[in-house]
Design a protein around this motif. Structure first.
Motif, PDB file in Angstrom:
ATOM      1  N   THR A  22      14.798 -16.701  -1.405  1.00 44.94           N
ATOM      2  CA  THR A  22      15.695 -15.908  -0.564  1.00 44.94           C
ATOM      3  C   THR A  22      15.166 -14.477  -0.512  1.00 44.94           C
ATOM      4  O   THR A  22      14.540 -13.998  -1.446  1.00 44.94           O
ATOM      5  N   TYR A  23      15.434 -13.817   0.597  1.00 48.84           N
ATOM      6  CA  TYR A  23      14.932 -12.467   0.795  1.00 48.84           C
ATOM      7  C   TYR A  23      16.101 -11.557   1.125  1.00 48.84           C
ATOM      8  O   TYR A  23      17.093 -11.987   1.696  1.00 48.84           O
ATOM      9  N   SER A  24      15.943 -10.298   0.800  1.00 44.99           N
ATOM     10  CA  SER A  24      16.969  -9.343   1.210  1.00 44.99           C
ATOM     11  C   SER A  24      16.289  -8.037   1.584  1.00 44.99           C
ATOM     12  O   SER A  24      15.166  -7.757   1.154  1.00 44.99           O
ATOM     13  N   PHE A  25      16.977  -7.250   2.388  1.00 47.25           N
ATOM     14  CA  PHE A  25      16.400  -5.999   2.871  1.00 47.25           C
ATOM     15  C   PHE A  25      17.518  -5.009   3.147  1.00 47.25           C
ATOM     16  O   PHE A  25      18.447  -5.305   3.899  1.00 47.25           O
ATOM     17  N   ASP A  26      17.423  -3.862   2.499  1.00 46.86           N
ATOM     18  CA  ASP A  26      18.377  -2.790   2.757  1.00 46.86           C
ATOM     19  C   ASP A  26      17.572  -1.579   3.229  1.00 46.86           C
ATOM     20  O   ASP A  26      16.707  -1.080   2.501  1.00 46.86           O
ATOM     21  N   ALA A  27      17.837  -1.123   4.445  1.00 46.94           N
ATOM     22  CA  ALA A  27      17.019  -0.066   5.056  1.00 46.94           C
ATOM     23  C   ALA A  27      17.403   1.337   4.599  1.00 46.94           C
ATOM     24  O   ALA A  27      16.816   2.311   5.074  1.00 46.94           O
ATOM     25  N   THR A  28      18.345   1.446   3.672  1.00 45.48           N
ATOM     26  CA  THR A  28      18.818   2.777   3.273  1.00 45.48           C
ATOM     27  C   THR A  28      17.667   3.674   2.812  1.00 45.48           C
ATOM     28  O   THR A  28      17.622   4.850   3.126  1.00 45.48           O
ATOM     29  N   GLU A  29      16.701   3.081   2.077  1.00 44.93           N
ATOM     30  CA  GLU A  29      15.600   3.897   1.548  1.00 44.93           C
ATOM     31  C   GLU A  29      14.649   4.386   2.647  1.00 44.93           C
ATOM     32  O   GLU A  29      13.768   5.201   2.394  1.00 44.93           O
ATOM     33  N   PHE A  30      14.819   3.892   3.865  1.00 48.12           N
ATOM     34  CA  PHE A  30      13.937   4.308   4.958  1.00 48.12           C
ATOM     35  C   PHE A  30      14.591   5.312   5.906  1.00 48.12           C
ATOM     36  O   PHE A  30      14.140   5.495   7.020  1.00 48.12           O
ATOM     37  N   GLN A  31      15.665   5.933   5.440  1.00 51.08           N
ATOM     38  CA  GLN A  31      16.295   6.966   6.266  1.00 51.08           C
ATOM     39  C   GLN A  31      15.357   8.179   6.360  1.00 51.08           C
ATOM     40  O   GLN A  31      14.559   8.431   5.458  1.00 51.08           O
ATOM     41  N   LYS A  32      15.468   8.909   7.454  1.00 49.47           N
ATOM     42  CA  LYS A  32      14.570  10.055   7.695  1.00 49.47           C
ATOM     43  C   LYS A  32      14.796  11.140   6.652  1.00 49.47           C
ATOM     44  O   LYS A  32      15.933  11.453   6.318  1.00 49.47           O
ATOM     45  N   LYS A  33      13.690  11.704   6.168  1.00 48.11           N
ATOM     46  CA  LYS A  33      13.773  12.775   5.180  1.00 48.11           C
ATOM     47  C   LYS A  33      13.296  14.086   5.804  1.00 48.11           C
ATOM     48  O   LYS A  33      12.490  14.072   6.736  1.00 48.11           O
ATOM     49  N   PRO A  34      13.771  15.225   5.277  1.00 47.24           N
ATOM     50  CA  PRO A  34      13.325  16.506   5.856  1.00 47.24           C
ATOM     51  C   PRO A  34      11.848  16.795   5.594  1.00 47.24           C
ATOM     52  O   PRO A  34      11.227  17.563   6.326  1.00 47.24           O
ATOM     53  N   TYR A  35      11.278  16.206   4.552  1.00 45.48           N
ATOM     54  CA  TYR A  35       9.860  16.408   4.251  1.00 45.48           C
ATOM     55  C   TYR A  35       9.157  15.055   4.208  1.00 45.48           C
ATOM     56  O   TYR A  35       9.750  14.058   3.829  1.00 45.48           O
ATOM     57  N   GLU A  36       7.892  15.066   4.538  1.00 45.79           N
ATOM     58  CA  GLU A  36       7.121  13.828   4.527  1.00 45.79           C
ATOM     59  C   GLU A  36       5.676  14.150   4.168  1.00 45.79           C
ATOM     60  O   GLU A  36       5.123  15.137   4.668  1.00 45.79           O
ATOM     61  N   LEU A  37       5.065  13.366   3.334  1.00 43.15           N
ATOM     62  CA  LEU A  37       3.650  13.562   3.016  1.00 43.15           C
ATOM     63  C   LEU A  37       2.990  12.204   2.914  1.00 43.15           C
ATOM     64  O   LEU A  37       3.461  11.325   2.195  1.00 43.15           O
ATOM     65  N   ASN A  38       1.931  12.017   3.642  1.00 48.48           N
ATOM     66  CA  ASN A  38       1.154  10.782   3.544  1.00 48.48           C
ATOM     67  C   ASN A  38      -0.290  11.068   3.947  1.00 48.48           C
ATOM     68  O   ASN A  38      -0.665  12.227   4.127  1.00 48.48           O
ATOM     69  N   GLY A  39      -1.084  10.053   4.056  1.00 48.09           N
ATOM     70  CA  GLY A  39      -2.488  10.251   4.417  1.00 48.09           C
ATOM     71  C   GLY A  39      -3.379   9.254   3.701  1.00 48.09           C
ATOM     72  O   GLY A  39      -2.924   8.179   3.309  1.00 48.09           O
ATOM     73  N   TYR A  40      -4.646   9.613   3.536  1.00 49.04           N
ATOM     74  CA  TYR A  40      -5.559   8.704   2.849  1.00 49.04           C
ATOM     75  C   TYR A  40      -6.696   9.441   2.157  1.00 49.04           C
ATOM     76  O   TYR A  40      -6.988  10.595   2.464  1.00 49.04           O
ATOM     77  N   VAL A  41      -7.298   8.726   1.205  1.00 48.43           N
ATOM     78  CA  VAL A  41      -8.511   9.188   0.530  1.00 48.43           C
ATOM     79  C   VAL A  41      -9.593   8.171   0.885  1.00 48.43           C
ATOM     80  O   VAL A  41      -9.342   6.964   0.855  1.00 48.43           O
ATOM     81  N   GLU A  42     -10.753   8.672   1.250  1.00 51.55           N
ATOM     82  CA  GLU A  42     -11.827   7.763   1.676  1.00 51.55           C
ATOM     83  C   GLU A  42     -13.085   8.028   0.853  1.00 51.55           C
ATOM     84  O   GLU A  42     -13.451   9.187   0.638  1.00 51.55           O
ATOM     85  N   PHE A  43     -13.719   6.954   0.426  1.00 49.88           N
ATOM     86  CA  PHE A  43     -15.006   7.060  -0.260  1.00 49.88           C
ATOM     87  C   PHE A  43     -16.012   6.271   0.565  1.00 49.88           C
ATOM     88  O   PHE A  43     -15.743   5.120   0.939  1.00 49.88           O
ATOM     89  N   ARG A  44     -17.152   6.918   0.818  1.00 45.94           N
ATOM     90  CA  ARG A  44     -18.141   6.260   1.685  1.00 45.94           C
ATOM     91  C   ARG A  44     -19.538   6.414   1.093  1.00 45.94           C
ATOM     92  O   ARG A  44     -19.878   7.481   0.575  1.00 45.94           O
ATOM     93  N   TYR A  45     -20.294   5.354   1.186  1.00 45.25           N
ATOM     94  CA  TYR A  45     -21.699   5.404   0.790  1.00 45.25           C
ATOM     95  C   TYR A  45     -22.524   5.002   2.005  1.00 45.25           C
ATOM     96  O   TYR A  45     -22.275   3.964   2.629  1.00 45.25           O
ATOM     97  N   ASP A  46     -23.501   5.843   2.363  1.00 44.18           N
ATOM     98  CA  ASP A  46     -24.391   5.546   3.491  1.00 44.18           C
ATOM     99  C   ASP A  46     -25.834   5.536   3.003  1.00 44.18           C
ATOM    100  O   ASP A  46     -26.236   6.423   2.236  1.00 44.18           O
ATOM    101  N   ARG A  47     -26.566   4.554   3.451  1.00 38.54           N
ATOM    102  CA  ARG A  47     -28.006   4.541   3.166  1.00 38.54           C
ATOM    103  C   ARG A  47     -28.721   4.451   4.511  1.00 38.54           C
ATOM    104  O   ARG A  47     -28.518   3.506   5.278  1.00 38.54           O
ATOM    105  N   PHE A  48     -29.541   5.460   4.773  1.00 39.83           N
ATOM    106  CA  PHE A  48     -30.266   5.532   6.045  1.00 39.83           C
ATOM    107  C   PHE A  48     -31.732   5.155   5.815  1.00 39.83           C
ATOM    108  O   PHE A  48     -32.368   5.686   4.901  1.00 39.83           O
ATOM    109  N   ARG A  49     -32.246   4.285   6.626  1.00 42.13           N
ATOM    110  CA  ARG A  49     -33.684   4.020   6.658  1.00 42.13           C
ATOM    111  C   ARG A  49     -34.219   4.892   7.797  1.00 42.13           C
ATOM    112  O   ARG A  49     -33.918   4.651   8.974  1.00 42.13           O
ATOM    113  N   LEU A  50     -34.968   5.926   7.416  1.00 38.89           N
ATOM    114  CA  LEU A  50     -35.350   6.926   8.417  1.00 38.89           C
ATOM    115  C   LEU A  50     -36.470   6.426   9.328  1.00 38.89           C
ATOM    116  O   LEU A  50     -37.284   5.591   8.941  1.00 38.89           O
ATOM    117  N   ASN A  51     -36.477   6.982  10.511  1.00 41.78           N
ATOM    118  CA  ASN A  51     -37.427   6.583  11.547  1.00 41.78           C
ATOM    119  C   ASN A  51     -38.528   7.650  11.607  1.00 41.78           C
ATOM    120  O   ASN A  51     -38.436   8.606  12.378  1.00 41.78           O
TER     121      ASN A  51
END
Lengths: 429, 247
Positions: A22-51
């Motif tokens: 059985t599943y349940s869902f209460d949307a109360t925790e998703f009410q709009k807040k005056p402040y919001e912070l989100n985003g992402y952290v990215e890690f990248r590795y590139d290897r170039f074979r030069l021409n």
């Protein structure tokens, strides 16, 4: 013992049977807040074979030749909102640390930082640094008059905006014309503000008029003469069937300055109006493969012989450097590169194709794809197979390779690298 | 011979009228199903859960507003990787806004912005009567069974077979078929709850598909209530600002 059996029986009876969860869902925790912070952290590795035989490699690496280049990048992209009544403060920052075989670099900036006033759904006023995105093209946007250039290898990447004052008026109607929206923009350019938009000392005015007419999106855009030359454009997008969308853009840019060199280094300057356009389709097959195909005519771009002349000049400057150690011809060629030849996709006619397959072999959240960018004039190409997995909540994993090919003195044959491997992990919060 | 022809003609007329009455009844039932499921204009929160055969789950939370029979917009509130994505549907037109991309792009009803069994048409469902015409009704012990045919080729599923609870006039089960006759998915409506304001409907919709054997998707409803909004909310330019509608 009997009591133990009874406890076990009660516990088992209390456990929900598999398949009857059985599943349940209460949307109360998703009410709009005056402040919001989100985003992402990215890690990248590139290897170039030069021409090593490519003009772009020779111009950038003649003092320190090498075969490969490795690069690691850490990127932090937080974005936040602060709300108070009809006002919102929006911010999106970009903090990047990059280290490669040659150098290290740090970048910190706000891609966007602006205040919005939204008294009603039909009207919005934005003031500050904001990234406006115009046009319907996926890989290129010739009508993107007030934005930074899009990278066709990463068209969905967030870009840095310009500081501007813009408004948005929306009206809806019954009938064939369903929506009209008008977006005027005032973009001042000073040496310390929007310095890279164009010539400083101008208050640039731009506008976009959007119509939803007969189920077709249509935009008309213009940018006044100021920091950049005057330009007008139009775009459209429409679903022809439930699995086929067509789109297009057309732009006229006045007084485009072009500096064209021949193989001997004789430079000719000219000023003329340039017309650019793009036609594209997005098609979903029955097996849920998505195809995006676009033809792009870059009116201000260089033709096959013009590009060849530049690459031949770079080649001879490099040979001269190897023979005599003189760097002046290479530096002159570098200047020409910065004035137009070094732009990504500096040619005149391009074809773009991206094919992606949703969740093949029943592997949920797995999307393999391949992207092809071809210079139709010199028949050189870049092919990039890619694998994307988003099955772990808030984690995105991407493995991508680039294979560039073309004969001597062609765009992709003269790029700095022949192959590139990219591994990316993105963590959202 | 003449009387034979007259009888045949009368039979044909009766059959035609009978069929028409059935279709009319079916559309009337469908109209009641639409209004019993949701008010014509509303706001609501939904949680979508994709469940893999090994029990692994991925959850999405959406806030949606709808106006009239065919205008709906949905905003992703969770997980953070999808937060801020918004989708708009005006009849057969659909757009997706991704904050990073910064502008809405057209999408199709059969694509899925979340992956798994649910596609865009499931997430941005408009009134059944706006998309389907009842071609017939058969009766079972506790249910009317409606045979529905898509009004246009733009609709995601060509045919639906809908079991409607005879007393509550709410769907119990829907089978969705492609034009080829292939069963694409089955929706099971469960857990009838009182949402207030006279709205009493299933709070859980479970979906499985023979195309995704062993996979299951669940849609849970919360805070469904009537809300009137201006038309300007359902436009491309407003899509990046949908979150302002949340109170």
């Amino acid at each position: 013992m009997r009591r133990l059996w009874f406890v076990c029986w009660v516990l088992l009876a209390a456990m929900p049977a598999r398949g009857a969860e059985t599943y349940s869902f209460d949307a109360t925790e998703f009410q709009k807040k005056p402040y919001e912070l989100n985003g992402y952290v990215e890690f990248r590795y590139d290897r170039f074979r030069l021409n090593n035989s490519g003009a772009q490699y020779q111009l950038n690496n003649y003092l320190a030749p090498r075969v490969n280049l490795e690069r690691t990048t850490a990127l932090f992209k937080p974005s936040g909102k602060m709300r108070s009544g009809d006002f919102t403060l929006n911010a999106r920052a970009h903090v990047e640390f990059q280290h490669d075989t040659v150098d290290s670099a740090r970048t910190g900036r706000f891609d966007e930082l602006y205040a919005s006033y939204k008294p009603q759904p039909g009207f919005t006023l934005d003031a500050g640094k904001t990234a406006l995105k115009w046009g319907k093209g996926y890989a290129w946007n010739p009508v993107g008059f007030v934005e930074r250039l899009k990278d066709p290898n990463d068209p969905e990447l967030a870009r840095e905006g310009f500081t501007a004052l813009s408004a948005d008026f929306i009206r809806n109607f019954d009938g064939l014309l369903q929506t009209v929206a008008f977006t005027p923009v005032l973009l001042p350019a000073r040496s310390h503000l929007n310095g890279d938009f164009g010539q400083p000392g101008h208050n640039n005015v731009a506008a976009k008029l959007y119509l939803l007419y007969r189920d077709t999106d249509i935009d008309f855009m213009f940018l006044s003469k100021g920091s950049r030359t005057r330009r007008v454009g139009v775009d459209f997008s429409r679903n022809v069937t439930s699995n086929l969308e067509v789109h297009g853009e057309w732009a006229r840019v006045e007084d485009v300055q072009r500096r064209v060199t021949d193989a001997a280094g004789n430079v000719t300057a000219s000023v003329a109006n340039a017309h650019s356009y793009l036609l594209g389709v997005r098609y979903l097959t029955e097996r849920e493969a998505t195809l995006i195909a676009e033809y792009y005519r870059n009116g201000g771009g260089y033709g096959d012989s013009e590009l060849r002349g530049f690459y031949q000049l770079a080649d001879s400057a490099y040979r001269q450097f190897l023979a005599t150690g003189v760097t002046a011809p290479l530096q002159r060629t570098q200047n020409l590169s910065q004035s137009g030849y070094g732009r990504p996709n500096a040619g005149r006619n391009y074809f773009y194709l991206r094919a992606s397959q949703k969740e093949p072999f029943d592997i949920l959240y797995f999307t393999p794809s391949v992207t092809l960018i071809a210079n139709l004039n010199d028949r050189s190409v870049s092919v990039a197979p890619e694998m994307l997995y988003t099955g772990i909540t808030n984690v995105e994993l991407r493995l991508r390779t680039f294979f560039l090919s073309g004969s001597n003195y062609t765009e992709f044959g003269e790029k700095q690298n022949r192959r590139r491997l990219e591994l990316m992990v993105r963590l959202y919060f | 011979m003449k009387s034979m022809l007259t009888r045949l003609l009368a039979c044909a007329v009766l059959l035609f009228i009978g069929g028409w009455t059935h279709a009319a009844d079916g559309n009337e039932i469908l109209k009641r199903v639409d209004r019993n499921l949701e008010p014509e204009s509303y706001e609501m929160f939904r949680k979508l859960i994709n469940i893999e055969p090994d029990g692994t789950k991925k959850e999405f939370v959406l806030y949606s507003v709808k106006k009239g029979r065919d205008k709906i917009v949905a905003l992703f509130l969770a997980p953070p990787s999808d937060k801020g994505r918004a989708t708009l549907r005006l009849g057969d037109n659909m757009w997706l806004y991704i904050p990073n991309v910064g502008k809405p792009v057209r999408i199709t009803s059969l694509q899925s912005v979340i992956g798994g069994v649910f596609n865009n048409a499931d997430i941005l469902r408009i009134d059944y009567t706006a998309e389907y015409n009842a071609e017939g009704v058969t009766e079972e012990k506790d249910a009317h069974v409606l045979a529905l045919k898509a009004r246009t080729g733009e609709v995601a599923y060509d045919r639906l077979k809908m079991w409607v609870d005879r007393k509550l006039i709410l769907p119990v089960k829907i089978e969705a078929y492609a034009a080829s006759g292939m069963l694409i998915k089955t929706l099971h409506f469960k857990d009838i709850q009182d949402f207030g304001g006279g709205i009493r409907r299933p709070a859980t919709v479970e979906t499985d598909s023979p195309l995704y054997k062993g996979y299951k998707s669940v849609m849970l409803y919360s805070q469904l209530k009537k809300r009137e909004l201006p038309d300007e909310v359902f436009t491309l330019n407003y899509l990046p600002r949908v979150e302002d509608l949340r109170k």
